[in-house]
Write a protein that holds these residues in place. Structure first.
Motif: not given
Length: 120
Positions: A99, A115-119, A28
């Motif tokens: 992922e 909920l979220s992928r590494d961008d 994070h």
């Protein structure tokens, strides 16, 4: 100070970033500076006590910097130090592997919500 012995280099890495929460906290902080409350919202399963403890350990290891603003109410922000930034590639690879693992498990029929992928 007694000599510390490691059998393999990853032991030294895991001593600093190992455990259930540290790598999640660091992932994070890779993307932005965050306040304690923001980290708590981003990681809802962690207790306040554990979050504080993990942040202190990362701060003591010079991985995370704690910046206290002298204002009322007090404001504290956490960010990666330059040394902590050196973990960015490792953390990214952990995210990508996770992922890919989720994709593989979903393809095998497991129901998973990410909920979220590494961008980055």
């Amino acid at each position: 100070m007694p000599t510390k012995t490691y059998h393999i280099g990853v032991e030294a890495t895991m001593e600093i970033i190992g455990g259930k929460w540290k790598s999640i906290i660091l992932c994070h902080l890779r993307h932005q500076t965050m306040r304690t409350s923001e980290l708590a919202r981003a990681i809802p399963q962690i207790s306040q006590k554990m979050l504080t403890q993990q942040l202190r350990e990362l701060e003591n290891a010079d991985i995370v910097a704690r910046h206290v603003y002298k204002q009322v109410p007090p404001k504290v922000e956490y960010s990666l130090t330059d040394y902590g930034e050196s973990l960015s590639g490792i953390l990214h690879e952990l995210c990508v592997w996770g992922e890919d693992n989720i994709d593989r498990r979903e393809a095998a029929g497991e129901e998973i919500t990410l909920l979220s992928r590494d961008d980055v």
